[in-house]
Design an enzyme around this catalytic site. Structure first.
Site, PDB file in Angstrom:
ATOM      1  N   CYS A 103       0.838  -1.199   0.000  1.00 38.42           N
ATOM      2  CA  CYS A 103       0.000   0.000   0.000  1.00 38.42           C
ATOM      3  C   CYS A 103       0.877   1.255   0.000  1.00 38.42           C
ATOM      4  O   CYS A 103       1.723   1.430   0.878  1.00 38.42           O
ATOM      5  CB  CYS A 103      -0.903  -0.026   1.236  1.00 38.42           C
ATOM      6  SG  CYS A 103      -1.814   1.503   1.505  1.00 38.42           S
ATOM      7  N   SER A 104       0.663   2.137  -0.960  1.00 39.52           N
ATOM      8  CA  SER A 104       1.487   3.344  -1.054  1.00 39.52           C
ATOM      9  C   SER A 104       1.321   4.248   0.164  1.00 39.52           C
ATOM     10  O   SER A 104       2.307   4.810   0.664  1.00 39.52           O
ATOM     11  CB  SER A 104       1.179   4.120  -2.336  1.00 39.52           C
ATOM     12  OG  SER A 104      -0.154   4.588  -2.331  1.00 39.52           O
TER      13      SER A 104
END
Length: 117
Positions: free
Chosen positions: A11-12
């Site tokens: 997840c960024s």
């Protein structure tokens, strides 16, 4: 001060939040919650610290949300907790715990509030 992050490396926002903490000299305890999900007691504590109900922590666009039919009205908090425990990907991320407080890193800077002394 102990800081814990419930992290998903794919997840960024989770990666950005972890970088933000490290840039401030904080090396948090990193829990990859998809590999090591919290137990029910820990999840309840997280929700209490976030001041959220289980439904508010759900990621509605995940396949498991539709698969478990979690959009049904009237599902109890316990049923929603059980769904998150069965499918940790349903939990919003990242979650940071520090000083008896919690925050979701969306945006990542939101976690800075709980780090203030």
């Amino acid at each position: 001060m102990t800081v814990t992050i419930y992290h998903n490396p794919k997840c960024s926002k989770s990666r950005q939040t972890l970088e933000l903490l490290r840039a401030r000299g904080i090396e948090p305890v990193v829990i990859e919650y998809l590999k090591q999900p919290p137990d029910k007691a820990a999840l309840k504590k997280i929700l209490r610290l976030l001041r959220m109900k289980p439904r508010e922590l759900l990621r509605r666009k995940e396949a498991a949300y539709k698969q478990e039919r979690l959009d049904r009205e009237g599902l109890s908090d316990e049923a929603l907790l059980d769904a998150m425990l069965k499918h940790p990907v349903l939990m919003e991320r990242p979650i940071v715990l520090a000083q008896g407080k919690a925050a979701i890193g969306r945006p990542p800077e939101q976690v800075l509030e709980i780090l203030k002394t």
